[in-house]
Design a protein around this motif. Structure first.
Motif, PDB file in Angstrom:
ATOM      1  N   VAL A  90       0.900  -1.113   0.165  1.00  0.00           N
ATOM      2  CA  VAL A  90       0.195  -0.178  -0.266  1.00  0.00           C
ATOM      3  C   VAL A  90       0.859   1.107   0.121  1.00  0.00           C
ATOM      4  N   PHE A  91       0.709   1.926  -1.157  1.00  0.00           N
ATOM      5  CA  PHE A  91       1.669   3.479  -0.745  1.00  0.00           C
ATOM      6  C   PHE A  91       0.574   4.410  -0.810  1.00  0.00           C
ATOM      7  N   GLU A  92       0.961   6.062  -1.170  1.00  0.00           N
ATOM      8  CA  GLU A  92       0.482   7.214  -0.845  1.00  0.00           C
ATOM      9  C   GLU A  92      -0.640   7.130   0.356  1.00  0.00           C
ATOM     10  N   GLN A  93      -0.081   6.707   1.399  1.00  0.00           N
ATOM     11  CA  GLN A  93      -0.832   6.991   3.038  1.00  0.00           C
ATOM     12  C   GLN A  93      -1.674   6.445   2.602  1.00  0.00           C
ATOM     13  N   GLY A  94      -2.273   4.875   2.061  1.00  0.00           N
ATOM     14  CA  GLY A  94      -2.672   4.175   2.371  1.00  0.00           C
ATOM     15  C   GLY A  94      -4.216   4.811   1.185  1.00  0.00           C
ATOM     16  N   THR A  95      -3.671   5.120   0.348  1.00  0.00           N
ATOM     17  CA  THR A  95      -4.776   5.223  -0.408  1.00  0.00           C
ATOM     18  C   THR A  95      -4.463   4.064  -2.154  1.00  0.00           C
ATOM     19  N   THR A  96      -3.771   3.535  -1.980  1.00  0.00           N
ATOM     20  CA  THR A  96      -2.968   2.879  -3.067  1.00  0.00           C
ATOM     21  C   THR A  96      -2.413   1.283  -2.921  1.00  0.00           C
ATOM     22  N   MET A  97      -3.104   0.873  -3.655  1.00  0.00           N
ATOM     23  CA  MET A  97      -2.405  -0.623  -3.674  1.00  0.00           C
ATOM     24  C   MET A  97      -1.539  -1.085  -4.831  1.00  0.00           C
ATOM     25  N   ARG A  98      -0.245  -1.652  -4.791  1.00  0.00           N
ATOM     26  CA  ARG A  98       0.040  -1.842  -6.247  1.00  0.00           C
ATOM     27  C   ARG A  98       0.703  -3.635  -5.877  1.00  0.00           C
ATOM     28  N   PHE A  99       0.695  -3.589  -6.633  1.00  0.00           N
ATOM     29  CA  PHE A  99       1.181  -5.744  -6.726  1.00  0.00           C
ATOM     30  C   PHE A  99       3.372  -5.369  -7.016  1.00  0.00           C
ATOM     31  N   LEU A 100       3.830  -6.035  -6.184  1.00  0.00           N
ATOM     32  CA  LEU A 100       5.216  -5.987  -6.211  1.00  0.00           C
ATOM     33  C   LEU A 100       5.971  -7.407  -6.878  1.00  0.00           C
ATOM     34  N   TRP A 101       6.356  -7.684  -7.348  1.00  0.00           N
ATOM     35  CA  TRP A 101       7.373  -8.686  -7.295  1.00  0.00           C
ATOM     36  C   TRP A 101       7.894  -9.018  -5.989  1.00  0.00           C
ATOM     37  N   LEU A 102       8.243 -10.672  -5.801  1.00  0.00           N
ATOM     38  CA  LEU A 102       8.554 -10.804  -4.698  1.00  0.00           C
ATOM     39  C   LEU A 102       9.431 -12.449  -4.806  1.00  0.00           C
ATOM     40  N   ASP A 103      11.022 -11.996  -4.910  1.00  0.00           N
ATOM     41  CA  ASP A 103      11.508 -13.518  -5.207  1.00  0.00           C
ATOM     42  C   ASP A 103      12.096 -14.014  -3.694  1.00  0.00           C
ATOM     43  N   ASP A 104      12.248 -13.047  -2.638  1.00  0.00           N
ATOM     44  CA  ASP A 104      12.204 -13.240  -1.357  1.00  0.00           C
ATOM     45  C   ASP A 104      11.292 -13.414  -0.636  1.00  0.00           C
ATOM     46  N   LEU A 105      11.268 -14.542  -0.059  1.00  0.00           N
ATOM     47  CA  LEU A 105       9.750 -14.210   0.755  1.00  0.00           C
ATOM     48  C   LEU A 105      10.050 -13.887   2.509  1.00  0.00           C
ATOM     49  N   ASP A 106      11.531 -13.370   2.708  1.00  0.00           N
ATOM     50  CA  ASP A 106      12.074 -13.197   4.068  1.00  0.00           C
ATOM     51  C   ASP A 106      11.795 -11.509   3.904  1.00  0.00           C
ATOM     52  N   ALA A 107      11.957 -11.034   2.137  1.00  0.00           N
ATOM     53  CA  ALA A 107      11.880  -9.735   2.892  1.00  0.00           C
ATOM     54  C   ALA A 107      10.431  -8.859   2.741  1.00  0.00           C
ATOM     55  N   VAL A 108      10.271  -9.248   3.915  1.00  0.00           N
ATOM     56  CA  VAL A 108       8.765  -8.321   4.079  1.00  0.00           C
ATOM     57  C   VAL A 108       8.585  -7.791   5.431  1.00  0.00           C
ATOM     58  N   ALA A 109       7.899  -7.143   5.443  1.00  0.00           N
ATOM     59  CA  ALA A 109       7.840  -6.700   7.029  1.00  0.00           C
ATOM     60  C   ALA A 109       6.393  -6.060   7.420  1.00  0.00           C
ATOM     61  N   PRO A 110       6.264  -6.061   8.257  1.00  0.00           N
ATOM     62  CA  PRO A 110       4.509  -5.125   8.656  1.00  0.00           C
ATOM     63  C   PRO A 110       4.821  -3.561   7.851  1.00  0.00           C
ATOM     64  N   GLY A 111       3.208  -3.147   7.599  1.00  0.00           N
ATOM     65  CA  GLY A 111       3.448  -2.139   6.755  1.00  0.00           C
ATOM     66  C   GLY A 111       2.110  -1.684   7.021  1.00  0.00           C
ATOM     67  N   TYR A 112       1.321  -1.110   5.710  1.00  0.00           N
ATOM     68  CA  TYR A 112      -0.210  -0.560   5.463  1.00  0.00           C
ATOM     69  C   TYR A 112      -0.871  -1.825   7.392  1.00  0.00           C
ATOM     70  N   CYS A 113      -1.763  -1.275   8.080  1.00  0.00           N
ATOM     71  CA  CYS A 113      -2.817  -1.995   9.216  1.00  0.00           C
ATOM     72  C   CYS A 113      -1.515  -2.445   9.667  1.00  0.00           C
ATOM     73  N   LYS A 114      -0.355  -2.869   9.939  1.00  0.00           N
ATOM     74  CA  LYS A 114       0.592  -4.155  10.206  1.00  0.00           C
ATOM     75  C   LYS A 114       0.871  -5.043   9.333  1.00  0.00           C
ATOM     76  N   ILE A 115      -0.345  -5.156   8.362  1.00  0.00           N
ATOM     77  CA  ILE A 115      -0.309  -5.802   7.400  1.00  0.00           C
ATOM     78  C   ILE A 115       1.301  -6.252   6.940  1.00  0.00           C
ATOM     79  N   PRO A 116       1.577  -7.797   6.566  1.00  0.00           N
ATOM     80  CA  PRO A 116       2.685  -7.827   6.013  1.00  0.00           C
ATOM     81  C   PRO A 116       3.116  -7.283   4.749  1.00  0.00           C
ATOM     82  N   GLU A 117       4.299  -6.235   4.624  1.00  0.00           N
ATOM     83  CA  GLU A 117       3.912  -6.239   2.644  1.00  0.00           C
ATOM     84  C   GLU A 117       6.507  -6.452   2.341  1.00  0.00           C
ATOM     85  N   PRO A 118       5.609  -5.923   0.850  1.00  0.00           N
ATOM     86  CA  PRO A 118       7.432  -6.476   0.974  1.00  0.00           C
ATOM     87  C   PRO A 118       8.573  -4.646   1.645  1.00  0.00           C
TER      88      PRO A 118
END
Length: 183
Positions: free
Chosen positions: A76-104
């Protein structure tokens, strides 16, 4: 039942599950997904990173990578207004993001497969594909802007309803795979 009451009821049922029940049932759903023609035909899988008591998606992402598919997950980008899908090759390269939901952790690269199978999250579904999401509208907005994607939802049996009332902007999923909770 109104949306707020239905959301409360489903959340309560989800909270009542044990971690073992979530994991066992999620593995059965992953097997159903792997056998589904939409998954078999997809070159890429756009899937959410599971949070709280959702169907576990990490095994599904690992399965897709092992099956030679590219995987992407939302950020999620733009302070919670836009969601984009990002390629993820390393499933460990994530952290809590928008609303504490894991994201790249990274902000790119943006996924670009307009035919990728999209794994849809949600709280409730019916057999016609109607979906009650979490209320943010991110997936409906994404699918309205990218209408070529096939969609599938995975859910626990208690998330299936006889019918759901939806709004005009709500986009149904193409297929819903469900599994009664085991264990």
């Amino acid at each position: 039942m109104d949306k707020a009451a239905l959301r409360r009821m489903i959340r309560d049922k989800k909270r009542a599950m044990t971690e073992a029940q979530i994991e066992q049932t999620s593995l059965l759903l992953a097997q159903k997904l792997r056998a589904h023609p939409m998954y078999q035909q997809a070159r890429s899988l756009y899937a959410y990173l599971s949070y709280n008591q959702e169907v576990r998606t990490r095994p599904i992402l690992e399965m897709a990578l092992a099956d030679g598919k590219r995987v992407a997950v939302p950020k999620v980008f733009e302070q919670g207004t836009t969601m984009r899908f990002l390629w993820l090759d390393d499933l460990d390269a994530v952290a809590p993001g928008y609303c504490k939901i894991p994201e790249p952790i990274a902000d790119g690269p943006e996924a670009d497969d307009e035919t990728a199978l999209v794994l849809m999250p949600g709280l409730a579904f019916d057999e016609t594909g109607k979906r009650l999401g979490y209320g943010g509208g991110f997936y409906d907005s994404f699918l309205a802007a990218h209408p070529g994607h096939p969609t599938v939802a995975l859910c626990f049996g208690f998330q299936m309803m006889d019918s759901l009332e939806t709004e005009a902007h709500d986009i149904p999923v193409d297929a819903v795979l469900w599994q009664e909770v085991v264990g």
